[in-house]
Design a protein around this motif. Structure first.
Motif, PDB file in Angstrom:
ATOM      1  N   ALA A 156       0.885  -1.235   0.094  1.00  0.00           N
ATOM      2  CA  ALA A 156      -0.046  -0.037  -0.016  1.00  0.00           C
ATOM      3  C   ALA A 156       0.869   1.244   0.064  1.00  0.00           C
ATOM      4  N   ALA A 157       1.833   1.259   0.712  1.00  0.00           N
ATOM      5  CA  ALA A 157       2.926   2.586   0.778  1.00  0.00           C
ATOM      6  C   ALA A 157       3.450   2.502  -0.654  1.00  0.00           C
ATOM      7  N   ARG A 158       4.001   1.656  -1.088  1.00  0.00           N
ATOM      8  CA  ARG A 158       4.360   1.880  -2.515  1.00  0.00           C
ATOM      9  C   ARG A 158       3.170   2.533  -3.661  1.00  0.00           C
ATOM     10  N   GLU A 171       2.321   9.968  10.000  1.00  0.00           N
ATOM     11  CA  GLU A 171       1.289  10.311   8.820  1.00  0.00           C
ATOM     12  C   GLU A 171       1.064   9.414   7.877  1.00  0.00           C
ATOM     13  N   GLN A 172       2.217   8.929   7.453  1.00  0.00           N
ATOM     14  CA  GLN A 172       2.294   7.834   6.063  1.00  0.00           C
ATOM     15  C   GLN A 172       1.555   6.578   6.660  1.00  0.00           C
ATOM     16  N   LEU A 173       1.639   6.058   7.784  1.00  0.00           N
ATOM     17  CA  LEU A 173       1.132   4.948   8.477  1.00  0.00           C
ATOM     18  C   LEU A 173      -0.310   5.014   8.380  1.00  0.00           C
ATOM     19  N   ASP A 320       7.082  -2.798  16.161  1.00  0.00           N
ATOM     20  CA  ASP A 320       5.672  -3.150  16.704  1.00  0.00           C
ATOM     21  C   ASP A 320       4.659  -2.070  16.064  1.00  0.00           C
ATOM     22  N   LYS A 321       5.319  -0.977  15.726  1.00  0.00           N
ATOM     23  CA  LYS A 321       4.033   0.045  15.300  1.00  0.00           C
ATOM     24  C   LYS A 321       3.671  -0.573  13.789  1.00  0.00           C
ATOM     25  N   TYR A 322       4.226  -1.046  13.072  1.00  0.00           N
ATOM     26  CA  TYR A 322       3.896  -1.535  11.595  1.00  0.00           C
ATOM     27  C   TYR A 322       2.839  -2.862  12.094  1.00  0.00           C
TER      28      TYR A 322
END
Length: 333
Positions: A156-158, A171-173, A320-322
């Protein structure tokens, strides 16, 4: 007598396709080490399983990005590379990878590598797709699948145009999470194994998915269902991975473990696992005589430039955040 029996065991925590009879049978016959395999569906499975009872396993086979987690947690012990015949002819891009070489020791023996591409049904998908966007196209609502793994964040990020996929800001996450939640009505199921994705494709339940390059397409097309699936590398690039054998700390079966690591660097092991999975060998010298030129080209033998074209997996800066974000996506309605 009990000790002798135990010394002839080898317990693997590994991936589907890495311990087929074609791979383990000749090894068992040559060494009298009896192989038992337990399979994982994600790199996030290794640490919890070792924490729950590391003594159950002798060798674990995580991808490169998961190696530091196991090393830093103290679940594994350094490799004595002199005991692994063939170690010196592994691609140095892999054997000397920073994740495998830390604190003055070597922590893993490269086994197999590949990429994560996109897979689709040409008879069901319009045109010739070239983008990750196929996974977010509402025209295929209920017919999309993705791997049940935090790496869905990378896809999704790409797609959203972020290049720093292993170090996304809050913000991106948030944007990635929103995009993946928006995608959920399109998703038939998040797959957990290559076999599950094969079934979803073969049974007409899914038309497009990300996939471990080579394996599912080989298996689906072999079923002769009246259609064939096709893989492609998206314009946003494919991810790359490499899986390594790590020695579980204080294993009582160290002798069998080192024999297996050496066997998997020999022609028998490298060609058998490449044939079973469709993935790419890490030891070009080993496969020189057991692959023809066509297969060598197909399996990227000697083509280290292909490695450099991929976005190789790394441990996210905030692991951990991911994991938290991915779990939030799955829990969302």
């Amino acid at each position: 007598m009990a000790g002798a029996i135990q010394a002839s065991e080898l317990n693997l925590l590994t991936w589907e396709g890495y311990a087929t009879p074609e791979i383990t049978g000749p090894f068992e016959a040559a060494t009298s080490c009896k192989v038992t395999a337990t399979y994982v569906g994600s790199n996030d499975d290794f640490a919890p399983k070792l924490a729950a009872g590391g003594g159950v396993y002798d060798i674990v086979v995580p991808s490169l990005d998961a190696v530091p987690v196991l090393q830093q947690a103290g679940f594994v012990q350094p490799i004595e590379t002199a005991k692994v015949t063939g170690f010196d002819t592994i691609y140095p891009e892999f054997s000397k990878a920073a994740s495998l070489n830390a604190d003055g020791s070597v922590w893993g023996v490269p086994l197999i590598w590949g990429s994560v591409s996109l897979l689709y049904r040409p008879d069901k998908i319009q045109g010739t797709p070239d983008s990750i966007g196929i996974l977010f196209d509402p025209a295929y609502t209920g017919k999309i699948s993705m791997w049940d793994d935090k790496s869905s964040i990378y896809w999704a990020a790409r797609y959203l145009g972020y290049n720093n996929i292993y170090d996304l800001s809050d913000e991106q996450l948030d944007a990635v999470k929103a995009k993946l939640i928006e995608q959920k009505p399109l998703v038939r199921k998040y797959w957990t194994s290559a076999g599950e994705l094969t079934e979803l494709m073969a049974n007409d339940e899914v038309y497009a998915s990300n996939t471990w390059t080579g394996l599912t397409s080989k298996d689906v097309n072999a079923l002769k269902k009246g259609f064939e699936v096709v893989e492609f590398s998206p314009k946003e690039k494919s991810e790359g991975w490499m899986d390594s054998m790590m020695l579980v700390k204080d294993t009582p079966n160290e002798d069998c473990a080192y024999k297996f690591m050496a066997y998997m660097q020999a022609a028998e092991g490298q060609c058998a696992i490449a044939a079973a999975t469709g993935y790419f060998p890490v030891n070009p010298a080993a496969v020189a005589g057991c692959m023809d030129d066509a297969m060598k080209k197909d399996r990227q033998v000697g083509n280290i430039d292909f490695v450099k074209s991929l976005i190789m997996w790394e441990q996210p800066a905030r692991l951990d955040k991911y994991i938290e974000v991915w779990n939030a996506v799955k829990a969302a309605p």
